[in-house]
Design an enzyme around this catalytic site. Structure first.
Site, PDB file in Angstrom:
ATOM      1  N   CYS A  22       3.590  10.501  19.502  1.00 28.95           N
ATOM      2  CA  CYS A  22       4.164   9.178  19.794  1.00 28.95           C
ATOM      3  C   CYS A  22       5.584   9.274  20.347  1.00 28.95           C
ATOM      4  CB  CYS A  22       4.203   8.318  18.542  1.00 28.95           C
ATOM      5  SG  CYS A  22       2.621   8.149  17.701  1.00 28.95           S
ATOM      6  N   HIS A  26       9.040   2.354  21.019  1.00 24.55           N
ATOM      7  CA  HIS A  26       7.674   2.736  20.678  1.00 24.55           C
ATOM      8  C   HIS A  26       7.101   1.695  19.721  1.00 24.55           C
ATOM      9  CE1 HIS A  26       4.207   4.807  19.294  1.00 24.55           C
ATOM     10  NE2 HIS A  26       4.714   5.127  18.125  1.00 24.55           N
ATOM     11  N   ASN A  71      -0.767   0.872  17.633  1.00 23.39           N
ATOM     12  CA  ASN A  71       0.037   2.020  18.063  1.00 23.39           C
ATOM     13  C   ASN A  71      -0.792   2.849  19.050  1.00 23.39           C
ATOM     14  OD1 ASN A  71       1.422   4.428  18.301  1.00 23.39           O
ATOM     15  ND2 ASN A  71       1.829   4.651  16.104  1.00 23.39           N
TER      16      ASN A  71
HETATM   17  O1  UT7 Z   1       4.115   6.287  15.713  1.00 24.80           O
HETATM   18  C1  UT7 Z   1       4.643   7.094  14.710  1.00 24.80           C
HETATM   19  C2  UT7 Z   1       3.630   7.251  13.671  1.00 24.80           C
HETATM   20  N1  UT7 Z   1       3.370   6.198  12.770  1.00 24.80           N
HETATM   21  C3  UT7 Z   1       4.202   5.293  12.229  1.00 24.80           C
HETATM   22  O2  UT7 Z   1       5.296   5.045  12.640  1.00 24.80           O
HETATM   23  C4  UT7 Z   1       3.708   4.586  11.017  1.00 24.80           C
HETATM   24  C5  UT7 Z   1       4.747   4.596   9.931  1.00 24.80           C
HETATM   25  N2  UT7 Z   1       4.302   4.031   8.669  1.00 24.80           N
HETATM   26  C6  UT7 Z   1       3.943   2.746   8.477  1.00 24.80           C
HETATM   27  O3  UT7 Z   1       3.872   1.988   9.421  1.00 24.80           O
HETATM   28  C7  UT7 Z   1       3.660   2.278   7.076  1.00 24.80           C
HETATM   29  O4  UT7 Z   1       4.084   3.236   6.149  1.00 24.80           O
HETATM   30  C8  UT7 Z   1       2.175   1.943   6.804  1.00 24.80           C
HETATM   31  C9  UT7 Z   1       1.781   0.677   7.577  1.00 24.80           C
HETATM   32  C10 UT7 Z   1       1.316   3.112   7.224  1.00 24.80           C
HETATM   33  C11 UT7 Z   1       1.943   1.676   5.319  1.00 24.80           C
HETATM   34  O5  UT7 Z   1       2.792   0.684   4.847  1.00 24.80           O
HETATM   35  P1  UT7 Z   1       3.510   0.875   3.442  1.00 24.80           P
HETATM   36  O6  UT7 Z   1       4.228  -0.391   3.164  1.00 24.80           O
HETATM   37  O7  UT7 Z   1       4.333   2.145   3.538  1.00 24.80           O
HETATM   38  O8  UT7 Z   1       2.296   1.006   2.443  1.00 24.80           O
HETATM   39  P2  UT7 Z   1       1.887   2.215   1.491  1.00 24.80           P
HETATM   40  O9  UT7 Z   1       1.407   3.369   2.287  1.00 24.80           O
HETATM   41  O10 UT7 Z   1       3.015   2.453   0.529  1.00 24.80           O
HETATM   42  O11 UT7 Z   1       0.671   1.615   0.711  1.00 24.80           O
HETATM   43  C12 UT7 Z   1       0.848   0.497  -0.164  1.00 24.80           C
HETATM   44  C13 UT7 Z   1      -0.488   0.204  -0.801  1.00 24.80           C
HETATM   45  C14 UT7 Z   1      -1.148   1.407  -1.444  1.00 24.80           C
HETATM   46  O12 UT7 Z   1      -1.773   0.954  -2.626  1.00 24.80           O
HETATM   47  P3  UT7 Z   1      -1.111   1.235  -4.059  1.00 24.80           P
HETATM   48  O13 UT7 Z   1      -1.003   2.738  -4.155  1.00 24.80           O
HETATM   49  O14 UT7 Z   1       0.216   0.571  -4.011  1.00 24.80           O
HETATM   50  O15 UT7 Z   1      -2.083   0.639  -5.011  1.00 24.80           O
HETATM   51  C15 UT7 Z   1      -2.204   1.815  -0.449  1.00 24.80           C
HETATM   52  O16 UT7 Z   1      -3.307   2.449  -1.055  1.00 24.80           O
HETATM   53  O17 UT7 Z   1      -1.408  -0.275   0.194  1.00 24.80           O
HETATM   54  C16 UT7 Z   1      -2.635   0.485   0.119  1.00 24.80           C
HETATM   55  N3  UT7 Z   1      -3.196   0.587   1.444  1.00 24.80           N
HETATM   56  C17 UT7 Z   1      -4.007  -0.351   1.972  1.00 24.80           C
HETATM   57  N4  UT7 Z   1      -4.508  -1.485   1.445  1.00 24.80           N
HETATM   58  C18 UT7 Z   1      -5.294  -2.224   2.253  1.00 24.80           C
HETATM   59  C19 UT7 Z   1      -2.972   1.546   2.380  1.00 24.80           C
HETATM   60  N5  UT7 Z   1      -3.655   1.249   3.507  1.00 24.80           N
HETATM   61  C20 UT7 Z   1      -4.305   0.080   3.278  1.00 24.80           C
HETATM   62  C21 UT7 Z   1      -5.138  -0.734   4.058  1.00 24.80           C
HETATM   63  N6  UT7 Z   1      -5.613  -1.879   3.507  1.00 24.80           N
HETATM   64  N7  UT7 Z   1      -5.466  -0.456   5.345  1.00 24.80           N
END
Ligand code: UT7
Length: 318
Positions: free
Chosen positions: A115, A245, A275
């Protein structure tokens, strides 16, 4: 002699899949509410035809950029491509696109920064043009992310989309336009937070520690934008349009806020395309152009971050 953005071409697969449709078709335990609130993504394009390759997507975008510029493929001196979803481990995606375009005299190589592709690619191309080594260079990001996602990993598979974009840089004597400066950075100690194993390996899918990438992105995209401006003797107030990005609306808003940019200066389309990795900045730039948001002489800042970790920001006057 400077390197100006002569034209931008894109390709987006026709099928737009919204969050509910994606969850249903892939059997995902997720919701439209979660995806929108955590990432800002409402839908993404997904390529349907298995016979179409990443090289084809790159070719479609490049052809469009060449036609818009009114030049012939034979006038292209070089192709710099980037992808995290290649058709083959090697040779370079750029070589396949070169053959499809029929521009046999063009050099062709890839930059591996996932990316984070656009800043180092535009930086390299611009300096090659400035040095007199080339007159026209295509910088092409092409992705079929849907082919490298683990559809059982809901934390990553809902975030990415398919698409491609090509930016044609050309030599120009117009001193009011073109490459202004850049800043690039990498941290190879962070290779584990975003990577994909070799094609065909046991676990050959995109792997991401979302929260770690998120935290780094928020800090470093703002920092590298400041650094690029400082390198060019400019300040944040000089930015006319911020084309970052497109990974997550929360990252974009946080970086925009940290830099003190008003919303009207920030280009956002992650809601409609997700993305698209190496293609996201060209697609966003193309959209800004279509919407009439780009005026001659405007200073555009294009920061990106990706696997490596690699991050950078490149500045151009439109
Ligand atoms: O282009 C460069 C590469 N990528 C990026 O820049 C992406 C960077 N990261 C992000 O955008 C964010 O970290 C995410 C969107 C991937 C995740 O957001 P977050 O606020 O960091 O959530 P998290 O990973 O801390 O997950 C929170 C909760 C978890 O549940 P628990 O452990 O709190 O019970 C996950 O299991 O959300 C859960 N979860 C989901 N729930 C529903 C993770 N993915 C999903 C999903 N649907 N798709």
């Amino acid at each position: 002699m400077n390197a100006i953005i002569k034209s931008v071409g894109i390709y987006l697969p026709e099928l737009a899949v919204n969050n509910d449709e994606l969850a249903k078709s892939r059997g995902l335990d997720t919701s439209d509410e979660w995806i929108k609130s955590r990432s800002g993504i409402a839908e993404r394009r997904i390529l349907q035809d298995d016979n179409i390759l990443t090289a084809d997507l790159g070719y479609f975008a490049a052809k469009s950029a060449i036609e818009k510029a009114g030049i012939l493929p034979g006038e292209i001196d070089g192709i710099i491509a980037g992808t995290m979803s290649p058709d083959k481990q090697f040779p370079a995606l750029a070589c396949y696109i070169q053959a499809k375009l029929g521009c046999g005299k063009a050099f062709a190589f890839d930059i591996t920064a996932a990316c984070g592709f656009i800043p180092p690619a535009l930086n390299t191309a611009a300096l090659m043009i400035r040095s007199g080594q080339a007159k026209n260079i295509l910088v092409i990001g092409a992705e079929i992310c849907s082919r490298i996602l683990d559809w059982s990993d809901r934390g990553s598979c809902v975030l990415f989309g398919d698409g491609s974009g090509a930016i044609l840089l050309s030599a120009s004597e117009d001193s009011n336009r073109g490459f202004v400066g850049s800043a690039l950075a990498s941290d190879g100690n962070l290779t584990d937070i975003l990577y994909m194993n070799t094609l065909g390996a046991k676990d050959s899918f995109l792997r991401m520690e979302g929260t770690a990438v998120y935290k780094l992105a928020v800090t470093e995209l703002a920092g590298i934008t400041r650094k690029a401006l400082e390198n060019a003797g400019l300040s944040i107030g000089d930015i006319d349009l911020f084309v970052p990005h497109q990974a997550n609306i929360r990252i974009i808003q946080s970086v925009g806020k940290s830099l003190g940019l008003s919303d009207d200066k920030v280009v956002v389309n992650v809601d409609r395309y997700g993305n698209t990795s190496s293609a996201s900045i060209p697609i966003a730039l193309h959209e800004a152009e279509q919407q009439g948001r780009l005026k001659p002489g405007m200073l555009i800042a294009m920061p990106a971050i990706g696997g490596g970790m690699n991050w950078g920001c490149v500045l151009f006057r439109w």
